[in-house]
Design a protein around this motif. Structure first.
Motif, PDB file in Angstrom:
ATOM      1  N   VAL B   4       0.845  -1.194   0.000  1.00 43.99           N
ATOM      2  CA  VAL B   4       0.000   0.000   0.000  1.00 43.99           C
ATOM      3  C   VAL B   4       0.878   1.242   0.000  1.00 43.99           C
ATOM      4  O   VAL B   4       1.884   1.290   0.727  1.00 43.99           O
ATOM      5  CB  VAL B   4      -0.895   0.034   1.263  1.00 43.99           C
ATOM      6  CG1 VAL B   4      -1.820   1.236   1.228  1.00 43.99           C
ATOM      7  CG2 VAL B   4      -1.672  -1.255   1.418  1.00 43.99           C
ATOM      8  N   HIS B   5       0.524   2.194  -0.839  1.00 39.82           N
ATOM      9  CA  HIS B   5       1.216   3.488  -0.817  1.00 39.82           C
ATOM     10  C   HIS B   5       0.172   4.563  -0.548  1.00 39.82           C
ATOM     11  O   HIS B   5      -0.831   4.651  -1.252  1.00 39.82           O
ATOM     12  CB  HIS B   5       1.921   3.742  -2.155  1.00 39.82           C
ATOM     13  CG  HIS B   5       2.694   5.024  -2.173  1.00 39.82           C
ATOM     14  ND1 HIS B   5       3.950   5.150  -1.626  1.00 39.82           N
ATOM     15  CD2 HIS B   5       2.365   6.260  -2.634  1.00 39.82           C
ATOM     16  CE1 HIS B   5       4.372   6.400  -1.775  1.00 39.82           C
ATOM     17  NE2 HIS B   5       3.430   7.085  -2.382  1.00 39.82           N
ATOM     18  N   VAL B   6       0.392   5.348   0.494  1.00 41.31           N
ATOM     19  CA  VAL B   6      -0.548   6.417   0.851  1.00 41.31           C
ATOM     20  C   VAL B   6       0.171   7.757   0.762  1.00 41.31           C
ATOM     21  O   VAL B   6       1.235   7.935   1.356  1.00 41.31           O
ATOM     22  CB  VAL B   6      -1.075   6.233   2.297  1.00 41.31           C
ATOM     23  CG1 VAL B   6      -2.073   7.326   2.636  1.00 41.31           C
ATOM     24  CG2 VAL B   6      -1.701   4.866   2.484  1.00 41.31           C
ATOM     25  N   ASP B  44       4.469   3.835   3.159  1.00 39.39           N
ATOM     26  CA  ASP B  44       4.468   2.559   2.448  1.00 39.39           C
ATOM     27  C   ASP B  44       4.194   1.465   3.459  1.00 39.39           C
ATOM     28  O   ASP B  44       4.978   1.269   4.395  1.00 39.39           O
ATOM     29  CB  ASP B  44       5.827   2.331   1.756  1.00 39.39           C
ATOM     30  CG  ASP B  44       5.962   3.198   0.522  1.00 39.39           C
ATOM     31  OD1 ASP B  44       5.181   2.982  -0.417  1.00 39.39           O
ATOM     32  OD2 ASP B  44       6.811   4.106   0.512  1.00 39.39           O
ATOM     33  N   LEU B  45       3.072   0.790   3.295  1.00 38.01           N
ATOM     34  CA  LEU B  45       2.688  -0.277   4.223  1.00 38.01           C
ATOM     35  C   LEU B  45       2.761  -1.618   3.510  1.00 38.01           C
ATOM     36  O   LEU B  45       2.519  -1.710   2.309  1.00 38.01           O
ATOM     37  CB  LEU B  45       1.245  -0.105   4.719  1.00 38.01           C
ATOM     38  CG  LEU B  45       0.744   1.255   5.188  1.00 38.01           C
ATOM     39  CD1 LEU B  45      -0.698   1.119   5.676  1.00 38.01           C
ATOM     40  CD2 LEU B  45       1.598   1.801   6.296  1.00 38.01           C
ATOM     41  N   ASP B  76      -4.505   9.881  -0.577  1.00 37.06           N
ATOM     42  CA  ASP B  76      -4.689   9.167  -1.832  1.00 37.06           C
ATOM     43  C   ASP B  76      -4.025   7.796  -1.631  1.00 37.06           C
ATOM     44  O   ASP B  76      -2.894   7.712  -1.165  1.00 37.06           O
ATOM     45  CB  ASP B  76      -3.973   9.990  -2.912  1.00 37.06           C
ATOM     46  CG  ASP B  76      -3.787   9.220  -4.179  1.00 37.06           C
ATOM     47  OD1 ASP B  76      -4.807   8.886  -4.798  1.00 37.06           O
ATOM     48  OD2 ASP B  76      -2.629   8.937  -4.544  1.00 37.06           O
ATOM     49  N   ILE B  77      -4.775   6.723  -1.941  1.00 33.12           N
ATOM     50  CA  ILE B  77      -4.321   5.368  -1.611  1.00 33.12           C
ATOM     51  C   ILE B  77      -4.074   4.558  -2.880  1.00 33.12           C
ATOM     52  O   ILE B  77      -4.939   4.511  -3.757  1.00 33.12           O
ATOM     53  CB  ILE B  77      -5.386   4.652  -0.745  1.00 33.12           C
ATOM     54  CG1 ILE B  77      -5.599   5.412   0.569  1.00 33.12           C
ATOM     55  CG2 ILE B  77      -4.992   3.208  -0.466  1.00 33.12           C
ATOM     56  CD1 ILE B  77      -6.835   4.966   1.338  1.00 33.12           C
ATOM     57  N   GLN B  78      -2.906   3.940  -2.985  1.00 33.74           N
ATOM     58  CA  GLN B  78      -2.636   3.004  -4.087  1.00 33.74           C
ATOM     59  C   GLN B  78      -2.348   1.635  -3.476  1.00 33.74           C
ATOM     60  O   GLN B  78      -1.521   1.520  -2.583  1.00 33.74           O
ATOM     61  CB  GLN B  78      -1.410   3.456  -4.879  1.00 33.74           C
ATOM     62  CG  GLN B  78      -1.678   4.691  -5.752  1.00 33.74           C
ATOM     63  CD  GLN B  78      -0.415   5.468  -6.022  1.00 33.74           C
ATOM     64  OE1 GLN B  78       0.674   4.913  -6.061  1.00 33.74           O
ATOM     65  NE2 GLN B  78      -0.556   6.778  -6.187  1.00 33.74           N
ATOM     66  N   ILE B  79      -3.075   0.627  -3.969  1.00 30.13           N
ATOM     67  CA  ILE B  79      -2.945  -0.717  -3.405  1.00 30.13           C
ATOM     68  C   ILE B  79      -2.624  -1.711  -4.507  1.00 30.13           C
ATOM     69  O   ILE B  79      -3.193  -1.639  -5.593  1.00 30.13           O
ATOM     70  CB  ILE B  79      -4.267  -1.141  -2.715  1.00 30.13           C
ATOM     71  CG1 ILE B  79      -4.468  -0.297  -1.457  1.00 30.13           C
ATOM     72  CG2 ILE B  79      -4.277  -2.607  -2.377  1.00 30.13           C
ATOM     73  CD1 ILE B  79      -5.505  -0.854  -0.529  1.00 30.13           C
ATOM     74  N   GLU B  80      -1.695  -2.613  -4.236  1.00 26.75           N
ATOM     75  CA  GLU B  80      -1.462  -3.707  -5.193  1.00 26.75           C
ATOM     76  C   GLU B  80      -1.044  -4.971  -4.454  1.00 26.75           C
ATOM     77  O   GLU B  80      -0.454  -4.910  -3.377  1.00 26.75           O
ATOM     78  CB  GLU B  80      -0.403  -3.315  -6.217  1.00 26.75           C
ATOM     79  CG  GLU B  80       0.954  -2.982  -5.636  1.00 26.75           C
ATOM     80  CD  GLU B  80       1.925  -2.487  -6.709  1.00 26.75           C
ATOM     81  OE1 GLU B  80       2.886  -3.197  -7.016  1.00 26.75           O
ATOM     82  OE2 GLU B  80       1.703  -1.376  -7.219  1.00 26.75           O
ATOM     83  N   ALA B  81      -1.387  -6.102  -5.047  1.00 26.05           N
ATOM     84  CA  ALA B  81      -0.971  -7.385  -4.476  1.00 26.05           C
ATOM     85  C   ALA B  81       0.509  -7.581  -4.755  1.00 26.05           C
ATOM     86  O   ALA B  81       1.059  -7.028  -5.707  1.00 26.05           O
ATOM     87  CB  ALA B  81      -1.780  -8.509  -5.104  1.00 26.05           C
ATOM     88  N   GLU B  82       1.145  -8.363  -3.915  1.00 26.86           N
ATOM     89  CA  GLU B  82       2.600  -8.541  -4.046  1.00 26.86           C
ATOM     90  C   GLU B  82       2.914 -10.027  -4.076  1.00 26.86           C
ATOM     91  O   GLU B  82       2.300 -10.799  -3.360  1.00 26.86           O
ATOM     92  CB  GLU B  82       3.268  -7.872  -2.848  1.00 26.86           C
ATOM     93  CG  GLU B  82       4.741  -7.712  -2.979  1.00 26.86           C
ATOM     94  CD  GLU B  82       5.330  -7.108  -1.704  1.00 26.86           C
ATOM     95  OE1 GLU B  82       6.271  -6.319  -1.820  1.00 26.86           O
ATOM     96  OE2 GLU B  82       4.853  -7.448  -0.618  1.00 26.86           O
TER      97      GLU B  82
END
Lengths: 82, 82
Positions: B4-6, B44-45, B76-82
């Motif tokens: 996650v990037h906030v 960065d979570l 503003d939140i960006q989420i992606e699987a890893e």
């Protein structure tokens, strides 16, 4: 005009006590699924001009000179025309 | 794992003295083409799980509770699987 977003964050091998503190606070608040937190700065710039490549070159220099401490920090630049 | 990037930044109608200081410093360093600078924080979570929608819901709550001051800041939140 050109819109620039710069993320400045600690290199992965540098300790991040602020991030650790946020991580512990999130755990206390009831989010045990959070495994790692890293904290950084971001800059939103608006620049004159329309040449994205030239702008990126300028922003790299700005990062090296002022926006980031490249000994311990890395940066990531996103540029788009506006 | 979920990455996650906030981005947390001041709302556009809130004064940003830190950004103004950076803008003046950039001008002094020889970048007169920079018109506006806004400074923010980013997080960065890494989270356990694989359900992106559920994770986004959790991160919105984290922002409202801890990561952002929603009176003066937006996120503003960006989420992606890893």
């Amino acid at each position: 005009m050109i819109k620039v977003h710069v993320n400045v964050s600690l290199k992965s091998d540098v300790m991040d006590p602020q991030g650790n503190a946020v991580g512990r606070a999130l755990e206390t608040l009831g989010y045990p699924q959070v495994r790692q937190v890293r904290v950084g700065r971001c800059f939103d710039l608006r620049m004159e001009g329309s040449d994205l490549d030239a702008a990126r070159e300028q922003v790299v220099k700005m990062c090296d000179q002022l926006l980031a401490n490249t000994v311990i920090e890395k940066y990531d630049i996103q540029i788009e025309a506006e």
